[in-house]
Design an enzyme around this catalytic site. Structure first.
Site, PDB file in Angstrom:
ATOM      1  N   ARG A 137      -9.082   2.385   4.633  1.00 44.24           N
ATOM      2  CA  ARG A 137     -10.103   2.324   3.974  1.00 44.24           C
ATOM      3  C   ARG A 137     -10.527   4.008   3.856  1.00 44.24           C
ATOM      4  NH1 ARG A 137     -15.466  -1.547   4.026  1.00 44.24           N
ATOM      5  NH2 ARG A 137     -16.264  -1.323   1.792  1.00 44.24           N
ATOM      6  N   HIS A 138     -10.625   4.291   2.254  1.00 42.96           N
ATOM      7  CA  HIS A 138     -11.664   4.744   1.849  1.00 42.96           C
ATOM      8  C   HIS A 138     -13.207   5.082   2.593  1.00 42.96           C
ATOM      9  CE1 HIS A 138     -15.000   2.436   0.179  1.00 42.96           C
ATOM     10  NE2 HIS A 138     -13.710   1.992  -0.177  1.00 42.96           N
TER      11      HIS A 138
ATOM     12  N   HIS B 118      -8.274  -0.020  -0.082  1.00 44.07           N
ATOM     13  CA  HIS B 118      -9.875  -0.618   0.516  1.00 44.07           C
ATOM     14  C   HIS B 118      -9.300  -1.623   0.885  1.00 44.07           C
ATOM     15  CE1 HIS B 118     -10.085   1.714  -3.784  1.00 44.07           C
ATOM     16  NE2 HIS B 118      -9.124   1.898  -3.877  1.00 44.07           N
TER      17      HIS B 118
ATOM     18  N   ARG C 206     -12.641   7.071  -4.582  1.00 47.17           N
ATOM     19  CA  ARG C 206     -13.100   7.849  -3.741  1.00 47.17           C
ATOM     20  C   ARG C 206     -11.962   7.253  -2.325  1.00 47.17           C
ATOM     21  NH1 ARG C 206     -14.368   2.359  -5.674  1.00 47.17           N
ATOM     22  NH2 ARG C 206     -13.309   0.637  -4.952  1.00 47.17           N
TER      23      ARG C 206
ATOM     24  N   GLU D 275      -8.428  -1.625  -5.821  1.00 51.57           N
ATOM     25  CA  GLU D 275      -9.553  -3.336  -5.137  1.00 51.57           C
ATOM     26  C   GLU D 275      -8.888  -3.890  -5.754  1.00 51.57           C
ATOM     27  OE1 GLU D 275     -10.325  -4.632  -2.922  1.00 51.57           O
ATOM     28  OE2 GLU D 275     -12.054  -3.968  -2.131  1.00 51.57           O
TER      29      GLU D 275
END
Length: 202
Positions: A8-9, A150, A58, A82
């Site tokens: 995940r970022h 995400h 991101r 996302e």
């Protein structure tokens, strides 16, 4: 045999404000950037055949930090974006709860029933993640692939690996920023090898 290293970022400014991002974006925090660098150090001896990121800023920033000095470019794939949240995007959780109380309750407590007229359902996210995995296995049947995405995308991936229903979407583990999940894909099977690991930040 294909191994996916899925992260995940890193933490963003809006994460700290409990503000829903969806398809909108905010900058990585210093904590988020540092965690990505630590994860890059943790994975420095892993050779990646491909690096694939959601096209959100991101995730691309996180991918660059984790990649470090590796002489490999990274690709983007919109199927890793996302969940689209429509009018929720950019609002805090408290604002959403006040403005859309029934929708908000379904989102967290009855995800199978959640619908957003301006966005996506969880099944929509799961279907595009399944499509991404199917194509990836066909184009890269073996090796190591780094995927940067995400929270909700990761949660639907877990359901696909476990053949679990959408009502189990929010079951543990929690997807912290830069958490590492490893999935082994072999002969049509999806095996979770590591789940939401944050060992690089301890």
């Amino acid at each position: 045999m294909l191994h996916l290293y899925i992260i995940r970022h890193g933490e963003t400014e809006w994460n700290t404000e409990k503000r829903m991002q969806g398809r909108l974006d905010s900058d990585l925090t210093e904590k988020g950037r540092n965690a990505a660098l630590l994860l890059g150090e943790r994975l420095k001896d892993t050779v990646f055949d491909r690096i694939i990121s959601s096209p959100s800023q991101r995730t691309m920033d996180t991918a660059q930090l984790v990649r470090g000095k590796r002489p490999i470019s990274f690709e983007t794939d919109e199927r890793l974006m996302e969940i689209a949240l429509g009018d929720w995007q950019g609002k805090t959780e408290d604002e959403i709860k006040a403005l859309f109380p029934s929708q908000y309750d379904l989102y967290w407590n009855h995800p199978t029933l959640y619908e957003n007229p301006e966005g996506e359902r969880f099944i929509d996210v799961m279907e595009r993640v399944a499509s991404f995995l199917e194509e990836l296995v066909n184009t890269t049947p073996s090796g190591n692939v780094l995927v940067v995405t995400h929270g909700v995308v990761l949660k639907t991936l877990y359901l696909l690996c476990r053949n679990a229903p959408i009502d189990q979407l929010w079951d543990p583990p929690f997807m912290h920023g830069t958490s590492l999940t490893i999935v082994k894909l072999h002969e049509g099977r999806k095996e979770l090898v590591l789940e939401g690991c944050m060992a690089h930040c301890r």
